[in-house]
Enzyme design. Structure first.
Site, PDB file in Angstrom:
ATOM      1  N   ASN A  39      11.376  50.453 -23.988  1.00  0.00           N
ATOM      2  CA  ASN A  39      10.128  49.958 -24.585  1.00  0.00           C
ATOM      3  C   ASN A  39       9.005  49.881 -23.560  1.00  0.00           C
ATOM      4  O   ASN A  39       9.234  49.586 -22.388  1.00  0.00           O
ATOM      5  CB  ASN A  39      10.343  48.584 -25.208  1.00  0.00           C
ATOM      6  N   ILE A  40       7.794  50.067 -24.033  1.00  0.00           N
ATOM      7  CA  ILE A  40       6.648  50.117 -23.124  1.00  0.00           C
ATOM      8  C   ILE A  40       6.470  48.814 -22.355  1.00  0.00           C
ATOM      9  O   ILE A  40       6.013  48.801 -21.212  1.00  0.00           O
ATOM     10  CB  ILE A  40       5.359  50.480 -23.898  1.00  0.00           C
ATOM     11  N   LYS A  41       6.855  47.666 -22.958  1.00  0.00           N
ATOM     12  CA  LYS A  41       6.693  46.388 -22.256  1.00  0.00           C
ATOM     13  C   LYS A  41       7.616  46.283 -21.052  1.00  0.00           C
ATOM     14  O   LYS A  41       7.344  45.531 -20.115  1.00  0.00           O
ATOM     15  CB  LYS A  41       6.938  45.219 -23.206  1.00  0.00           C
ATOM     16  N   GLY A  42       8.727  47.028 -21.045  1.00  0.00           N
ATOM     17  CA  GLY A  42       9.561  47.152 -19.867  1.00  0.00           C
ATOM     18  C   GLY A  42      10.283  45.895 -19.432  1.00  0.00           C
ATOM     19  O   GLY A  42      10.639  45.044 -20.234  1.00  0.00           O
ATOM     20  N   PHE A  43      10.447  45.774 -18.093  1.00  0.00           N
ATOM     21  CA  PHE A  43      11.258  44.701 -17.510  1.00  0.00           C
ATOM     22  C   PHE A  43      10.856  44.507 -16.059  1.00  0.00           C
ATOM     23  O   PHE A  43      10.543  45.458 -15.354  1.00  0.00           O
ATOM     24  CB  PHE A  43      12.745  45.079 -17.623  1.00  0.00           C
TER      25      PHE A  43
END
Length: 246
Positions: free
Chosen positions: A121-125
């Site tokens: 996902n674009i929000k990532g980690f």
């Protein structure tokens, strides 16, 4: 060296576990006995909490005499450069001359998508954007509880360059069984030189088991999207160069 607790080299460690016993003095004694048999001496039960009527959770604190030799520790070191999204995009354009296709899923009965979403996902980690952020990467996230045949079929349909599988559920070694099933299915469905990269990740995997499980890479806890993206780009670039050379 020995573990450090209160003073250097005192060997003090903390251990937690659950016994299938109702909480009682006998249960606490059993916990101390188990810790003793594991090499903790003395072993002090510092916490005991009932887990329903038939189980008790323990935390035991004690001393061990075992030594650790860091020079004999074997781990899987990163053997590829870490790339920024901009560098990864440029490498994909240079080597593939098209978008890189990544298909991801949680297979079997695993419904925990936190891991696969953190990478894709674009929000990532951990402050890093996921693979959806990469302009030259096409991401197909199939979500949870995907069967192996469904994964193979979708990978073929999308002409995937890499397949990412996250496994969080580990009861009865489900993550190992699912991974072996997945790798076998891809090897049956693809010629050896056409198979996509197979990458698995999860908190209970041993990163050194990649060859044994039939995958190209295993990532453990704390892995960031940038590490996964850099590995895929590196391996795809290397594979393209080898094909051109042959």
């Amino acid at each position: 060296m020995r573990p450090y607790g209160d003073t250097t080299g005192d060997g003090m460690v903390q251990l937690s576990f659950t016994l299938p016993m109702p909480h009682s003095k006998v249960a606490e004694g059993a916990a101390a006995q188990l810790a003793n048999k594991m090499g903790m001496d003395p072993a002090l039960v510092v916490h005991a909490k009932p887990m329903g009527p038939d189980f008790t959770f323990f935390v035991v604190y004690g001393r061990v005499n075992h030594l650790v030799d860091p020079s004999k520790v074997v781990v899987v070191e990163r053997d590829y450069p870490l790339l920024t999204p901009k560098e990864a995009n440029a490498a994909i354009k240079r080597s593939l001359r098209r978008r890189l296709v990544v298909v991801g899923a949680c297979i079997g009965t695993d419904a925990h998508t936190v891991g696969i979403d953190a990478i894709l996902n674009i929000k990532g980690f951990a402050g890093e954007k996921g693979l959806e952020y990469y302009r030259e990467v096409k991401v197909v996230n199939l979500g949870a509880q995907v069967s192996v045949p469904q994964l193979v079929e979708r990978a073929r349909a999308e002409k995937a360059d890499a397949v990412l599988v996250s496994q969080v559920v580990t009861q009865r070694d489900a993550h190992l069984l699912n991974t072996r099933e997945m790798s076998a299915a891809f090897r049956e469905s693809y010629p050896s030189d056409k198979r996509p990269l197979l990458v698995v990740g999860g908190p209970r995997f041993d990163e050194a088991m990649a060859d044994e499980l039939g995958v190209d890479r295993i990532f453990g806890r704390g892995t960031t999207p940038g590490e996964v993206a850099s590995f895929i780009v590196h391996r795809m670039s290397t594979r393209t160069q080898e094909r051109k050379a042959s």
